[in-house]
Design an enzyme around this catalytic site. Structure first.
Site, PDB file in Angstrom:
ATOM      1  N   ASP A   1       0.751  -1.168   0.023  1.00 49.81           N
ATOM      2  CA  ASP A   1      -0.098   0.033  -0.041  1.00 49.81           C
ATOM      3  C   ASP A   1       0.796   1.345  -0.105  1.00 49.81           C
ATOM      4  O   ASP A   1       0.428   2.426   0.594  1.00 49.81           O
ATOM      5  CB  ASP A   1      -0.853   0.003   1.240  1.00 49.81           C
ATOM      6  CG  ASP A   1      -1.781  -1.242   1.234  1.00 49.81           C
ATOM      7  OD1 ASP A   1      -2.115  -1.898   0.196  1.00 49.81           O
ATOM      8  OD2 ASP A   1      -2.017  -1.637   2.475  1.00 49.81           O
TER       9      ASP A   1
ATOM     10  N   ALA B   1      -3.767  -8.012  -3.574  1.00 47.41           N
ATOM     11  CA  ALA B   1      -3.278  -6.630  -3.690  1.00 47.41           C
ATOM     12  C   ALA B   1      -4.586  -5.970  -4.108  1.00 47.41           C
ATOM     13  O   ALA B   1      -5.570  -6.235  -4.648  1.00 47.41           O
ATOM     14  CB  ALA B   1      -2.353  -6.783  -4.922  1.00 47.41           C
ATOM     15  N   GLY B   2      -4.514  -4.570  -3.559  1.00 48.95           N
ATOM     16  CA  GLY B   2      -5.444  -3.629  -4.119  1.00 48.95           C
ATOM     17  C   GLY B   2      -4.501  -2.230  -4.442  1.00 48.95           C
ATOM     18  O   GLY B   2      -4.230  -1.752  -3.464  1.00 48.95           O
ATOM     19  N   HIS B   3      -4.533  -2.083  -5.668  1.00 53.34           N
ATOM     20  CA  HIS B   3      -3.855  -0.897  -6.280  1.00 53.34           C
ATOM     21  C   HIS B   3      -5.057   0.077  -6.457  1.00 53.34           C
ATOM     22  O   HIS B   3      -5.809  -0.118  -6.946  1.00 53.34           O
ATOM     23  CB  HIS B   3      -3.168  -1.216  -7.453  1.00 53.34           C
ATOM     24  CG  HIS B   3      -2.192  -2.009  -7.468  1.00 53.34           C
ATOM     25  ND1 HIS B   3      -1.058  -1.950  -6.558  1.00 53.34           N
ATOM     26  CD2 HIS B   3      -1.925  -3.386  -8.166  1.00 53.34           C
ATOM     27  CE1 HIS B   3      -0.238  -3.163  -6.792  1.00 53.34           C
ATOM     28  NE2 HIS B   3      -0.919  -3.980  -7.760  1.00 53.34           N
TER      29      HIS B   3
ATOM     30  N   LYS C   1       2.005   1.939  -5.198  1.00 52.75           N
ATOM     31  CA  LYS C   1       2.435   1.621  -6.408  1.00 52.75           C
ATOM     32  C   LYS C   1       1.454   1.902  -7.460  1.00 52.75           C
ATOM     33  O   LYS C   1       1.938   2.151  -8.558  1.00 52.75           O
ATOM     34  CB  LYS C   1       2.896   0.110  -6.389  1.00 52.75           C
ATOM     35  CG  LYS C   1       4.044  -0.415  -5.151  1.00 52.75           C
ATOM     36  CD  LYS C   1       4.146  -1.686  -4.844  1.00 52.75           C
ATOM     37  CE  LYS C   1       3.011  -2.526  -4.423  1.00 52.75           C
ATOM     38  NZ  LYS C   1       2.853  -2.215  -2.970  1.00 52.75           N
TER      39      LYS C   1
ATOM     40  N   GLN D   1       2.256  -5.936  -3.017  1.00 51.37           N
ATOM     41  CA  GLN D   1       2.477  -6.257  -1.353  1.00 51.37           C
ATOM     42  C   GLN D   1       3.943  -5.241  -1.543  1.00 51.37           C
ATOM     43  O   GLN D   1       4.360  -4.201  -2.189  1.00 51.37           O
ATOM     44  CB  GLN D   1       2.712  -7.609  -1.219  1.00 51.37           C
ATOM     45  CG  GLN D   1       1.322  -8.199  -0.835  1.00 51.37           C
ATOM     46  CD  GLN D   1       0.923  -8.717  -2.213  1.00 51.37           C
ATOM     47  OE1 GLN D   1       1.655  -9.089  -3.297  1.00 51.37           O
ATOM     48  NE2 GLN D   1      -0.396  -8.429  -2.589  1.00 51.37           N
TER      49      GLN D   1
HETATM   50  P1  GTP Z   1      -0.550  -2.876  -2.862  1.00 56.07           P
HETATM   51  O1  GTP Z   1      -0.375  -3.548  -4.120  1.00 56.07           O
HETATM   52  O2  GTP Z   1      -1.973  -3.499  -2.271  1.00 56.07           O
HETATM   53  O3  GTP Z   1       0.376  -2.981  -1.939  1.00 56.07           O
HETATM   54  O4  GTP Z   1      -1.101  -1.378  -3.117  1.00 56.07           O
HETATM   55  P2  GTP Z   1      -0.445   0.213  -3.745  1.00 56.07           P
HETATM   56  O5  GTP Z   1       0.992  -0.051  -3.182  1.00 56.07           O
HETATM   57  O6  GTP Z   1      -0.974   0.194  -4.968  1.00 56.07           O
HETATM   58  O7  GTP Z   1      -1.286   1.252  -2.598  1.00 56.07           O
HETATM   59  P3  GTP Z   1      -2.880   1.353  -2.609  1.00 56.07           P
HETATM   60  O8  GTP Z   1      -3.381   2.102  -3.675  1.00 56.07           O
HETATM   61  O9  GTP Z   1      -3.458   0.255  -1.559  1.00 56.07           O
HETATM   62  O10 GTP Z   1      -2.667   2.712  -1.303  1.00 56.07           O
HETATM   63  C1  GTP Z   1      -2.181   3.670  -1.387  1.00 56.07           C
HETATM   64  C2  GTP Z   1      -3.032   4.804  -0.957  1.00 56.07           C
HETATM   65  O11 GTP Z   1      -2.442   6.133  -1.144  1.00 56.07           O
HETATM   66  C3  GTP Z   1      -4.290   4.933  -2.106  1.00 56.07           C
HETATM   67  O12 GTP Z   1      -5.196   5.308  -1.442  1.00 56.07           O
HETATM   68  C4  GTP Z   1      -3.663   6.011  -2.860  1.00 56.07           C
HETATM   69  O13 GTP Z   1      -4.767   6.929  -3.547  1.00 56.07           O
HETATM   70  C5  GTP Z   1      -2.917   7.004  -1.966  1.00 56.07           C
HETATM   71  N1  GTP Z   1      -1.968   7.752  -2.464  1.00 56.07           N
HETATM   72  C6  GTP Z   1      -0.906   7.289  -3.255  1.00 56.07           C
HETATM   73  N2  GTP Z   1      -0.018   8.254  -3.323  1.00 56.07           N
HETATM   74  C7  GTP Z   1      -0.436   9.316  -2.526  1.00 56.07           C
HETATM   75  C8  GTP Z   1       0.331  10.756  -2.097  1.00 56.07           C
HETATM   76  O14 GTP Z   1       1.052  11.094  -2.631  1.00 56.07           O
HETATM   77  N3  GTP Z   1      -0.539  11.418  -1.263  1.00 56.07           N
HETATM   78  C9  GTP Z   1      -1.610  10.989  -0.700  1.00 56.07           C
HETATM   79  N4  GTP Z   1      -2.291  11.688   0.301  1.00 56.07           N
HETATM   80  N5  GTP Z   1      -2.193   9.752  -1.060  1.00 56.07           N
HETATM   81  C10 GTP Z   1      -1.591   8.904  -1.945  1.00 56.07           C
HETATM   82  P1  IMP Z   2      -2.221 -12.807   2.414  1.00 53.65           P
HETATM   83  O1  IMP Z   2      -1.377 -12.301   1.235  1.00 53.65           O
HETATM   84  O2  IMP Z   2      -3.715 -12.499   1.955  1.00 53.65           O
HETATM   85  O3  IMP Z   2      -2.083 -14.281   2.822  1.00 53.65           O
HETATM   86  O4  IMP Z   2      -1.991 -11.955   3.672  1.00 53.65           O
HETATM   87  C1  IMP Z   2      -0.750 -12.216   4.434  1.00 53.65           C
HETATM   88  C2  IMP Z   2      -0.570 -10.835   4.984  1.00 53.65           C
HETATM   89  O5  IMP Z   2      -0.224  -9.795   4.031  1.00 53.65           O
HETATM   90  C3  IMP Z   2      -1.732  -9.937   5.970  1.00 53.65           C
HETATM   91  O6  IMP Z   2      -0.907  -9.104   7.010  1.00 53.65           O
HETATM   92  C4  IMP Z   2      -2.407  -8.871   4.745  1.00 53.65           C
HETATM   93  O7  IMP Z   2      -2.801  -7.932   5.409  1.00 53.65           O
HETATM   94  C5  IMP Z   2      -0.939  -8.575   3.877  1.00 53.65           C
HETATM   95  N1  IMP Z   2      -1.073  -8.312   2.601  1.00 53.65           N
HETATM   96  C6  IMP Z   2      -1.259  -9.126   1.628  1.00 53.65           C
HETATM   97  N2  IMP Z   2      -1.647  -8.491   0.275  1.00 53.65           N
HETATM   98  C7  IMP Z   2      -1.592  -6.971   0.711  1.00 53.65           C
HETATM   99  C8  IMP Z   2      -1.596  -5.739   0.131  1.00 53.65           C
HETATM  100  O8  IMP Z   2      -1.874  -5.649  -1.183  1.00 53.65           O
HETATM  101  N3  IMP Z   2      -1.442  -4.738   0.956  1.00 53.65           N
HETATM  102  C9  IMP Z   2      -1.210  -4.631   2.325  1.00 53.65           C
HETATM  103  N4  IMP Z   2      -1.053  -5.800   2.850  1.00 53.65           N
HETATM  104  C10 IMP Z   2      -1.263  -6.875   2.149  1.00 53.65           C
HETATM  105 MG    MG Z   3      -2.987  -1.674  -1.716  1.00 52.73          MG
END
Ligand code: GTP
Ligand code: IMP
Ligand code: MG
Length: 336
Positions: A13, A41-43, A16, A175
């Protein structure tokens, strides 16, 4: 940069999704390929106020001329994949490697009910149990699923041929380093390695073909689920600082911490970082919100970035100043 891998440096989170979307839109890759574990994952991608939460389709979908590929290392939940294909209208360019292992409903059920998985606080998306079946060699593969028939491809072949022609390929991890099965806070980790080498393997390119590794860190690291978090701050402190975040997939509140320089340095080392992207600088100092030029950052923010570079000895080339794709300072031309 003919090939670049984007990975998370903390516990996921880091933003990315936003960084990938920005690079895709700016550098126009031929292919955007997704490595990593699977739909745990949640991007998040935000463009002009419109928000997308993606679990399977690469975040670079915003650039409309790129192929969107899911590497063989990634677990596919066909339902989630097909829903996103429909939602984003990318059926003509989204493909999965025919060897991807499949998440079945029973994997999700196990992920939500097994005691030790509940203790870890997994996302409940079936990834761990599906990887268990994959290792036991009883998992289904994408090629066994009739609904995926029109979406199958050979991802390594597509990517390596594109690289041979000198095209740019953007590779997206998921992740973060602290969640790596090998290098993270075991047993509070995900079910695979999450470092750049693993992501290269997921999509089928050899280490010699990786030109850039961009490690993404957020100013205030977060963690969802259980497990050690050395720089964690009390929830009230996070609220006071205005840093309240919820998980994209699970909706759980994210634990928040202070910058962890020691982990950042170690993570950059194991990932072989060539560049660093910093997100959430607007959370360090509100006056940085939406800023697009280095000169306009506050002294506090500039010092924060300069200290990171001095400590890790890798250039900070991208600085995100807000959630929207365009809220970013791009220093790649100056620094590389
Ligand atoms: P995973 O693959 O699940 O690890 O997620 P991720 O790395 O893509 O990140 P994710 O989107 O889950 O979480 C990042 C959060 O921060 C989202 O709500 C974005 O919209 C937000 N975000 C990203 N960059 C910035 C920034 O520079 N400032 C702020 N305020 N928010 C940001
Ligand atoms: P799993 O990957 O669902 O087995 O979860 C294992 C651990 O990884 C837990 O602590 C989850 O919260 C964390 N995790 C897995 N995927 C993500 C992600 O995309 N963002 C943040 N934490 C994650
Ligand atoms: Mg995420």
């Amino acid at each position: 940069m003919p090939s670049a891998i984007i990975v998370g440096g903390f516990w996921g989170d880091e933003g990315k999704g936003k960084i990938v979307a920005y690079i895709a839109n700016t550098d126009k890759p031929k292919i955007i390929a997704r490595g990593g574990v699977g739909p745990n994952a949640g991007h998040t991608v935000e463009i002009s106020g419109q928000k997308f939460g993606l679990r399977m389709i690469p975040s670079g979908f915003v650039y409309k001329d790129a192929r969107l590929l899911i590497g063989a290392g990634v677990l596919v939940n066909p339902e989630v994949f097909l829903r996103e294909v429909e939602l984003l209208k990318v059926a003509d360019r989204a493909r999965v490697d025919y060897r991807c292992a499949i998440i079945e409903p029973r994997h999700c059920e196990m992920d939500r009910t097994q005691d030790h998985l509940k203790k870890i606080g997994t996302t409940g998306t079936g990834c761990g149990p599906a990887n268990v079946d994959r290792v036991c060699r009883i998992a289904k593969q994408a090629k066994d699923i009739p609904e995926l028939k029109d979406f199958l491809t050979d991802v390594p072949l597509e990517i390596n041929e594109a690289l041979d022609k000198g095209n740019f390929v953007l590779i997206e991890g998921s992740q973060g380093f602290g969640l790596s099965l090998y290098y993270g806070t075991y047993p509070y980790v995900t079910s695979k390695d999450t470092t750049a080498s693993a992501i290269a393997s997921d999509v089928g390119i050899g280490p010699t073909r990786v030109d850039d590794v961009i490690v993404v860190f957020k100013c205030f690291p977060t963690r969802v689920g259980a497990g050690p978090f050395p720089t964690e701050m009390p929830a009230e402190e996070a609220e006071r600082l205005g840093i309240v975040e919820y998980g994209t997939v699970t909706g759980r509140r994210r634990r928040v911490g202070y910058w962890d320089g020691k982990l950042a340095k170690y993570s950059a080392m194991v990932n072989g970082a060539t560049q660093i992207a910093i997100t959430g600088i607007d959370k360090l100092d509100r006056d940085c919100y939406g800023v697009k030029e280095w000169e306009k950052l506050t002294p506090k923010a500039k010092k924060f970035i300069e200290d990171i570079e001095a400590e890790i000895k890798v250039p900070v080339t991208l600085i995100s100043t807000g959630p929207d794709m365009d809220q970013i300072i791009d220093l790649r031309k100056e620094k590389l």
